[in-house]
Design a protein around this motif. Sequence first.
Motif, short mmCIF file in Angstrom:
data_model
loop_
_atom_site.label_atom_id
_atom_site.label_comp_id
_atom_site.label_asym_id
_atom_site.label_seq_id
_atom_site.Cartn_x
_atom_site.Cartn_y
_atom_site.Cartn_z
N GLU A 300 0.85 -1.20 0.00
CA GLU A 300 0.00 0.00 0.00
C GLU A 300 0.88 1.25 0.00
N VAL A 301 0.56 2.18 -0.88
CA VAL A 301 1.27 3.44 -0.93
C VAL A 301 0.59 4.43 0.02
N VAL A 302 1.37 5.02 0.93
CA VAL A 302 0.81 5.90 1.95
C VAL A 302 1.52 7.25 1.92
N ASP A 303 0.90 8.23 2.54
CA ASP A 303 1.49 9.58 2.60
C ASP A 303 2.29 9.82 3.86
N VAL A 304 1.99 9.06 4.91
CA VAL A 304 2.61 9.31 6.21
C VAL A 304 3.18 8.02 6.78
N GLY A 343 4.88 -3.87 13.92
CA GLY A 343 5.55 -4.78 13.00
C GLY A 343 5.43 -4.42 11.54
N VAL A 344 4.58 -3.45 11.20
CA VAL A 344 4.42 -3.06 9.81
C VAL A 344 5.71 -2.40 9.31
N VAL A 345 6.12 -2.79 8.10
CA VAL A 345 7.36 -2.30 7.50
C VAL A 345 7.04 -1.17 6.52
N TYR A 346 7.79 -0.08 6.62
CA TYR A 346 7.59 1.07 5.73
C TYR A 346 8.88 1.34 4.94
N VAL A 347 8.76 1.38 3.62
CA VAL A 347 9.88 1.83 2.79
C VAL A 347 9.66 3.33 2.61
N GLU A 348 10.53 4.10 3.27
CA GLU A 348 10.27 5.53 3.43
C GLU A 348 10.95 6.39 2.38
N ASP A 349 12.11 5.95 1.89
CA ASP A 349 12.84 6.78 0.95
C ASP A 349 13.92 5.94 0.27
N VAL A 350 14.20 6.26 -0.99
CA VAL A 350 15.29 5.62 -1.72
C VAL A 350 16.03 6.70 -2.51
N VAL A 435 4.57 1.63 1.43
CA VAL A 435 5.56 2.44 0.75
C VAL A 435 5.12 3.91 0.80
N LYS A 436 6.02 4.78 1.25
CA LYS A 436 5.70 6.19 1.28
C LYS A 436 5.77 6.76 -0.14
N GLN A 437 4.75 7.53 -0.49
CA GLN A 437 4.68 8.09 -1.83
C GLN A 437 5.86 9.02 -2.09
N GLY A 438 6.48 8.86 -3.26
CA GLY A 438 7.61 9.70 -3.63
C GLY A 438 7.97 9.52 -5.09
#
Length: 501
Positions: A300-304, A343-350, A435-438
């Motif tokens: 899921e793509v999220v803003d926060v 436990g939720v994993v967030y990919v915040e930035d690349v 995944v944080k939107q970017g």
Amino acid sequence: MTAASQPAERPVLKIAPQPGPQQQFFESLADIVIYGGAAGGGKSWSLLVEPLRHISNRRFGAVIFRRTSKQVFNEGGLWDEASELYPKLGAKSNMVEATWTFPAGASVSFAHLQHEKDIYIYQGAQIALAEFDELTHFTKKQFFYILSRLRSMSGVRPYVRCSTNPDADSWVAELIAWWIDQDEFLPDGVTPNRRYGLPIPERAAVVRYFLKDGDRYIWGATREEVYEQRPAGKKIEMRDVKSLTFIPAALEDNQILVQKDPDYRGNLLMQDAVEQARLLDGNWKTRKSAGMYFKRTWVEVVDVVPAQARRIRYWERAATEPNPDNPDPDWTRGVLLAQAPDGVVYVEDVIGLRGAPGEVEKLILNTAKVDRERYPDIIIGIEQDPAAAGKAEANSYLKLLAGFDVRMFPVSGKGQKVTRFSPFSAQAYGRNVKVKQGLWNQEWFEELEAFPTVGVHDDQVDATGGAYNALNAPSKEEKPRASAQDVKNIQTAFMRRLKGR
């Protein structure tokens, strides 16, 4: 004699198969039985119990093979399970010989065939029962060579029993093809066949007969049918035709394990899509291919992203600028990954760069400063080549990033990329990744979905999988069950026994 003084009755040890595939395994009269499919079907236990029907025969000997000696002695492995069962029948163990001997003189030995040449240790051997645990781990040559060592003076007609999990690219998949659904589509040629690669239920435990002519198999429904097809010019006798059957098993067939360890199914569900199809469903056609390890629809793509989370910026480094000789070199990639308390994993930035070593160092240092302003407790993870040059480079980065929480993660084995990415893949497949939107999203999605395609960059794959593994690495306080020296002593004794047979 009073009731109080009467000797207590000795407890009766009852060893019996569970109804279904396990019972079929013990009842089969085929020369070769291959028992397998999904994980948790009670396969290894069955291999340990099979020799027990002959333990009153003093001349009987069985050998149970695993590919490596370490697999024999792994915690919870074959030797540990034998140690729970065999002493109840009066067997005595010899760790140096890796053998159990029963009161009447029958024996069960554990051995390995790590290298192809190890088969020649068994020249001149007489084996009444040969068993292979995880048959797909062995080569075709190893298996059929050991069959040539099946001889017995015990009165037991020599035979073979095997356990296995699915592997679409193994020689075993070809051997048992008749028992597996080979139709990718239904008869209309358009509709996908959902049972493609799965065992055909009505063929389970059905015995077929075969001859091996070089690399070719000659099959038939009866021994006579195969014999009639025997190669011309070769001396073939009817008894040379072997019988074989495949018995598929699933976790649900092992209710003892389901009740004893109800979390085992959950452990299988934590595997990536490929391993789930193999180990949970027992599919023999699933392969490691693009799209099997990641799909954007899984996340899921999220803003926060929650502020309260453990964070790491993990670096997969390269240090080459595009040039005429190498116009498309690897990238340096830094993945910022967070794991929330739930436990939720967030990919915040690349972020990424293709540049010289100095530019790479500058990017990592500047990014570390920016990240720490936002997240004071962030970890900086850097992949390290375990060789001497990698250690020197690690010291250079530790100096460069003095004052930051820097951790080096030795990584070796280019062929292990799938293994390293699989834990993150399992999280994504289980819908536990967001995944944080970017602006970086599209390129990241495309690379992960293409993995493991040859010739396609996988730097973001490595950095993403490395970040998850680093953030979830076992505590340094955790200690192994046995010391490294203990394991080495066992393995040395094991090899000494094999060389001296």
